[in-house]
Design an enzyme around this catalytic site. Structure first.
Site, PDB file in Angstrom:
ATOM      1  N   SER A   1      -1.821  27.352  -3.999  1.00  0.00           N
ATOM      2  CA  SER A   1      -3.008  27.576  -4.837  1.00  0.00           C
ATOM      3  C   SER A   1      -3.948  26.397  -4.732  1.00  0.00           C
ATOM      4  CB  SER A   1      -2.559  27.733  -6.305  1.00  0.00           C
ATOM      5  OG  SER A   1      -3.657  27.718  -7.196  1.00  0.00           O
TER       6      SER A   1
ATOM      7  N   HIS B   1      -6.232  26.356  -7.262  1.00  0.00           N
ATOM      8  CA  HIS B   1      -6.740  26.458  -8.637  1.00  0.00           C
ATOM      9  C   HIS B   1      -8.032  27.289  -8.670  1.00  0.00           C
ATOM     10  CE1 HIS B   1      -5.971  24.088 -12.541  1.00  0.00           C
ATOM     11  NE2 HIS B   1      -6.997  24.845 -12.870  1.00  0.00           N
TER      12      HIS B   1
ATOM     13  N   LYS C   1       2.893  24.567  -9.058  1.00  0.00           N
ATOM     14  CA  LYS C   1       1.647  25.299  -8.776  1.00  0.00           C
ATOM     15  C   LYS C   1       0.583  24.343  -8.252  1.00  0.00           C
ATOM     16  CE  LYS C   1      -1.863  28.186 -11.107  1.00  0.00           C
ATOM     17  NZ  LYS C   1      -3.029  27.334 -11.287  1.00  0.00           N
TER      18      LYS C   1
ATOM     19  N   TYR D   1     -18.209  29.240 -17.074  1.00  0.00           N
ATOM     20  CA  TYR D   1     -16.918  28.533 -17.122  1.00  0.00           C
ATOM     21  C   TYR D   1     -15.857  29.343 -16.375  1.00  0.00           C
ATOM     22  CZ  TYR D   1     -12.315  27.225 -18.612  1.00  0.00           C
ATOM     23  OH  TYR D   1     -10.975  26.895 -18.583  1.00  0.00           O
TER      24      TYR D   1
ATOM     25  N   PRO E   1      -2.097  31.605 -14.832  1.00  0.00           N
ATOM     26  CA  PRO E   1      -2.466  30.976 -16.105  1.00  0.00           C
ATOM     27  C   PRO E   1      -3.952  30.659 -16.128  1.00  0.00           C
ATOM     28  CG  PRO E   1      -1.413  29.378 -14.669  1.00  0.00           C
ATOM     29  CD  PRO E   1      -1.318  30.711 -13.975  1.00  0.00           C
TER      30      PRO E   1
HETATM   31  C1  LIG Z   1     -11.273  30.186 -16.279  1.00  0.00           C
HETATM   32  C2  LIG Z   1     -10.056  29.678 -15.568  1.00  0.00           C
HETATM   33  C3  LIG Z   1      -9.174  28.857 -16.254  1.00  0.00           C
HETATM   34  C4  LIG Z   1      -8.034  28.367 -15.610  1.00  0.00           C
HETATM   35  N1  LIG Z   1      -7.151  27.625 -16.333  1.00  0.00           N
HETATM   36  C5  LIG Z   1      -6.019  27.190 -15.728  1.00  0.00           C
HETATM   37  C6  LIG Z   1      -5.062  26.440 -16.462  1.00  0.00           C
HETATM   38  O1  LIG Z   1      -5.211  26.180 -17.660  1.00  0.00           O
HETATM   39  N2  LIG Z   1      -3.953  26.022 -15.805  1.00  0.00           N
HETATM   40  C7  LIG Z   1      -3.742  26.292 -14.470  1.00  0.00           C
HETATM   41  O2  LIG Z   1      -2.738  25.882 -13.902  1.00  0.00           O
HETATM   42  N3  LIG Z   1      -4.647  27.009 -13.758  1.00  0.00           N
HETATM   43  C8  LIG Z   1      -5.758  27.460 -14.359  1.00  0.00           C
HETATM   44  N4  LIG Z   1      -6.658  28.201 -13.635  1.00  0.00           N
HETATM   45  C9  LIG Z   1      -6.374  28.533 -12.235  1.00  0.00           C
HETATM   46  C10 LIG Z   1      -5.632  29.878 -12.111  1.00  0.00           C
HETATM   47  O3  LIG Z   1      -4.311  29.752 -12.572  1.00  0.00           O
HETATM   48  C11 LIG Z   1      -5.562  30.357 -10.661  1.00  0.00           C
HETATM   49  O4  LIG Z   1      -5.056  29.325  -9.847  1.00  0.00           O
HETATM   50  C12 LIG Z   1      -6.895  30.835 -10.100  1.00  0.00           C
HETATM   51  O5  LIG Z   1      -7.698  31.418 -11.116  1.00  0.00           O
HETATM   52  C13 LIG Z   1      -6.658  31.851  -8.988  1.00  0.00           C
HETATM   53  O6  LIG Z   1      -7.844  32.235  -8.403  1.00  0.00           O
HETATM   54  P1  LIG Z   1      -8.659  33.586  -8.750  1.00  0.00           P
HETATM   55  O7  LIG Z   1      -9.348  33.314 -10.048  1.00  0.00           O
HETATM   56  O8  LIG Z   1      -9.572  33.684  -7.587  1.00  0.00           O
HETATM   57  O9  LIG Z   1      -7.680  34.717  -8.841  1.00  0.00           O
HETATM   58  C14 LIG Z   1      -7.803  28.679 -14.255  1.00  0.00           C
HETATM   59  C15 LIG Z   1      -8.704  29.507 -13.570  1.00  0.00           C
HETATM   60  C16 LIG Z   1      -9.813  30.005 -14.217  1.00  0.00           C
HETATM   61  C17 LIG Z   1     -10.743  30.914 -13.456  1.00  0.00           C
HETATM   62  C1  LIG Z   2      -9.551  22.891 -19.329  1.00  0.00           C
HETATM   63  C2  LIG Z   2      -8.992  22.987 -17.943  1.00  0.00           C
HETATM   64  C3  LIG Z   2      -8.013  21.870 -17.685  1.00  0.00           C
HETATM   65  C4  LIG Z   2      -8.373  24.335 -17.734  1.00  0.00           C
HETATM   66  C5  LIG Z   2      -8.322  24.678 -16.288  1.00  0.00           C
HETATM   67  O1  LIG Z   2      -7.343  24.454 -15.631  1.00  0.00           O
HETATM   68  C6  LIG Z   2      -9.480  25.272 -15.639  1.00  0.00           C
HETATM   69  O2  LIG Z   2     -10.479  25.545 -16.315  1.00  0.00           O
HETATM   70  O3  LIG Z   2      -9.404  25.500 -14.423  1.00  0.00           O
END
Ligand SMILES: Cc1cc2nc3c(=O)[nH]c(=O)nc-3n(C[C@H](O)[C@H](O)[C@H](O)COP(=O)(O)O)c2cc1C
Ligand SMILES: CC(C)CC(=O)C(=O)O
Length: 365
Positions: free
Chosen positions: A257, A259, A235, A36, A89
């Site tokens: 980003s 994500h 974002k 995950y 986040p």
């Molecule tokens: C496990 C996980 C959960 C995430 N959950 C969220 C979230 O709840 N909301 C959000 O805006 N971005 C979420 N993201 C995206 C991160 O904010 C971010 O954009 C991303 O992790 C950046 O890339 P990196 O993991 O390579 O540093 C999530 C990323 C991961 C890996």
């Molecule tokens: C449960 C998801 C909406 C959380 C998230 O943003 C992610 O896992 O990348």
């Protein structure tokens, strides 16, 4: 706790850089939870592209600039941070470590960095705030605007200094690792703590499901602008036209980003979109970047291409999984030391001193 920060002799070699935390975390995590955190959408082409984009670019340092040791502090939206690195986040920290967001928040407070708390955290925003970090709140605007307003008020009252609205999630990305592992729910006893609603008329409390809605539009941002006086950070922007619209709609900062490659697969690396967004925005609002930042040199490259700061997602989760608070602290210390070293070697006195000519169009591939 394991080797990090204890000085204890263990057989395992402590990670000496952010990437080395990943296998150490993997060894400790339930494989479905590791997947995950690590995974992305579909073929994970964008996950790979994010890190590759940094590797491809070459730095061209200046010499004999006599700057002394660099100062790393920055101010973002009026908030001073000890370095231009925020915690992005990320949801569900208790999947990584029993202390969950408590550990992350305490590490952020110790390091003086801004933590962007996820709306889908496994402890409440009030509990995170009580740990003392500089705090922003990430929001998935819920179609139930009454409920969204209550979340915004809670974030304000808890002392969050900005709202980070995630725009790249009108639906959930297709994560096939989750399908393969059958991982679609949090384990018993773990839940999205901000989503708990008091049961009416003596009924049990309920945990609301998050709604990722394709109906969201810039009109919702206008609504939010009217609802709060907190700075709003958008974002998940990759298209320069959206960056311009965001500025027109009164957004205070933008996070370039994708994500972490978890939403639409085959979109370009965040870093590759940064110059286009920077051109479109022309300094009207601060720019942040996340996706693939793993090295101090990566931070310098993002700054050179127009970012004011960057955020890290997975590396903090790996630190958390390895050693809780001490692991996140170690990740931040390693990145801080690398950034100081990279700035010194580039002849830059501070993050603000990094200029575009340090990259000078050279491509390593
Ligand atoms: C496990 C996980 C959960 C995430 N959950 C969220 C979230 O709840 N909301 C959000 O805006 N971005 C979420 N993201 C995206 C991160 O904010 C971010 O954009 C991303 O992790 C950046 O890339 P990196 O993991 O390579 O540093 C999530 C990323 C991961 C890996
Ligand atoms: C449960 C998801 C909406 C959380 C998230 O943003 C992610 O896992 O990348």
């Amino acid at each position: 706790m394991d080797h990090v920060g204890t000085g204890a002799v263990t057989r395992e070699t402590p990670p000496v850089n952010l990437r080395e935390f990943e296998p150490a975390a993997r060894a400790r995590l339930d494989p479905a939870h590791y997947d995950y955190f690590a995974g992305g959408a579909q073929d994970e082409i964008t996950v790979a592209a994010n890190e590759a984009a940094f590797r491809r670019r070459a730095l061209v340092p200046r010499v004999l600039r006599g700057q002394g040791p660099p100062r790393l502090e920055v101010t973002v939206l009026g908030e001073t941070a000890s370095m231009p690195v925020l915690l992005a986040p990320t949801a569900f920290h208790r999947l990584a470590h029993p202390d969950g967001e408590f550990a992350t928040a305490r590490a952020a407070a110790e390091a003086g960095v801004i933590m962007i708390a996820a709306m889908l955290s496994t402890v409440t925003i009030e509990e995170i705030a009580a740990c003392g970090p500089k705090l922003w709140f990430q929001l998935y605007i819920q179609p139930d605007l009454g409920f969204t307003t209550s979340l915004v008020r809670r974030a304000e009252d808890a002392g969050c200094r900005a709202l980070v609205v995630t725009a790249d999630s009108p639906a959930l990305g297709r994560n096939e690792r989750g399908d393969r592992n059958g991982f679609h729910d949090l384990p018993p006893g773990m839940y999205c703590a901000n989503m708990v609603q008091k049961g009416r008329q003596g009924r049990d409390d309920e945990v609301r499901q998050v709604a990722l809605s394709p109906d969201l539009s810039f009109r919702h941002l206008d609504w939010l602008r009217e609802t709060t006086s907190l700075p709003i950070v958008l974002k998940g922007v990759l298209h320069p036209a959206d960056a311009r619209l965001a500025v027109e709609h009164g957004v205070d900062a933008i996070v370039v980003s994708n994500h972490g490659g978890r939403q639409l697969d085959t979109v370009p690396a965040s870093l590759d979109r940064l110059p286009l967004v920077a051109d479109a925005v022309r300094g009207q609002v601060p720019l942040l970047l996340d996706g693939g930042v793993r090295r101090g040199t990566d931070v310098v490259k993002a700054l050179a291409l127009g970012a004011d700061a960057v955020a890290i997602g997975r590396p903090a989760l790996w630190g958390l999984a390895v050693a809780g608070r001490a692991g996140v602290e170690r990740v931040l210390t390693l990145l801080r030391n690398e950034l100081a070293n990279a700035l010194t070697l580039c002849g830059a006195a501070s993050p603000g001193d990094v200029t575009g000519d340090l990259l000078d169009g050279i491509d390593l591939k």
